[in-house]
Design an enzyme around this catalytic site. Sequence first.
Site, mmCIF file in Angstrom:
data_model
loop_
_atom_site.group_PDB
_atom_site.id
_atom_site.type_symbol
_atom_site.label_atom_id
_atom_site.label_comp_id
_atom_site.label_asym_id
_atom_site.label_seq_id
_atom_site.Cartn_x
_atom_site.Cartn_y
_atom_site.Cartn_z
ATOM 1 N N VAL A 83 0.843 -1.197 0.000
ATOM 2 C CA VAL A 83 0.000 0.000 0.000
ATOM 3 C C VAL A 83 0.878 1.247 0.000
ATOM 4 O O VAL A 83 1.781 1.386 0.832
ATOM 5 C CB VAL A 83 -0.935 0.016 1.227
ATOM 6 C CG1 VAL A 83 -1.791 1.265 1.207
ATOM 7 C CG2 VAL A 83 -1.803 -1.231 1.237
ATOM 8 N N LYS A 84 0.625 2.144 -0.944
ATOM 9 C CA LYS A 84 1.375 3.397 -1.018
ATOM 10 C C LYS A 84 0.709 4.446 -0.132
ATOM 11 O O LYS A 84 -0.471 4.753 -0.289
ATOM 12 C CB LYS A 84 1.443 3.898 -2.462
ATOM 13 C CG LYS A 84 2.272 3.026 -3.382
ATOM 14 C CD LYS A 84 2.292 3.539 -4.805
ATOM 15 C CE LYS A 84 3.268 4.672 -4.976
ATOM 16 N NZ LYS A 84 3.419 5.056 -6.398
ATOM 17 N N ILE A 85 1.517 4.967 0.781
ATOM 18 C CA ILE A 85 1.062 5.991 1.716
ATOM 19 C C ILE A 85 1.949 7.220 1.534
ATOM 20 O O ILE A 85 3.182 7.093 1.501
ATOM 21 C CB ILE A 85 1.162 5.496 3.173
ATOM 22 C CG1 ILE A 85 0.331 4.228 3.388
ATOM 23 C CG2 ILE A 85 0.751 6.591 4.143
ATOM 24 C CD1 ILE A 85 -1.150 4.412 3.399
#
Length: 221
Positions: A83-85
Amino acid sequence: MQIFLDTANLEHIRHGVDLGVISGVTTNPSLVSKEGKVDYKALVKEICAIVPGPVSTEVLSQESAGMIAEAREITTWAENIAVKIPSTLEGLEATSVLARENVRVNVTLCFSLNQAMLAAAAGAAFVSPFVGRLDDIGEEGMQLVVDIVDYLRYYDLPTRVIAASIRHTSHCLSASKAGAHIATVPYKVLLQMIEHPLTDAGVRRFADDWNKVMGDSGILP
């Protein structure tokens, strides 16, 4: 150094995987929008089925609670999702929570060593310094990659560096020399990495020399 594709184009991803050189994919809302109106969940799941390694998929919320909720949902789509945060205050809090839940987080939009240090401390699996965007404003984007790699090595931290916002093949070479674990590249740059005029000339010369002697049968003895 591993090579990821920075795209949401299924045809390009399949080709990269077929070449045997792509081990992951990074996407973002801008890349997905280039593919027109799509079923985002279905698209990500198909990418995950094609690619053997991590597929980074970005959350859209800007508050930590929303990021966490989105991330928890996204990780149910496939086992190889990261997941890109974003590297923001809210993103750091979300990263800390998700890392404790064993969610692989790729902290993106990283533009300083301070941001990378905090991402690693929060438990990020990956951190993505944006090389090209720093170059665009007159800074040395690749120096940031060097600094982050040195920091992680010195303290023996597990966070992996993804050199992102790659604009040309020289960026890939520099990222490799800097010790980046991964470079995520556009499909166009991947093809440019393969090409060399001397290779093309050599292939033509071998074929011409063979045909002069053996004809155009193309069959070796």
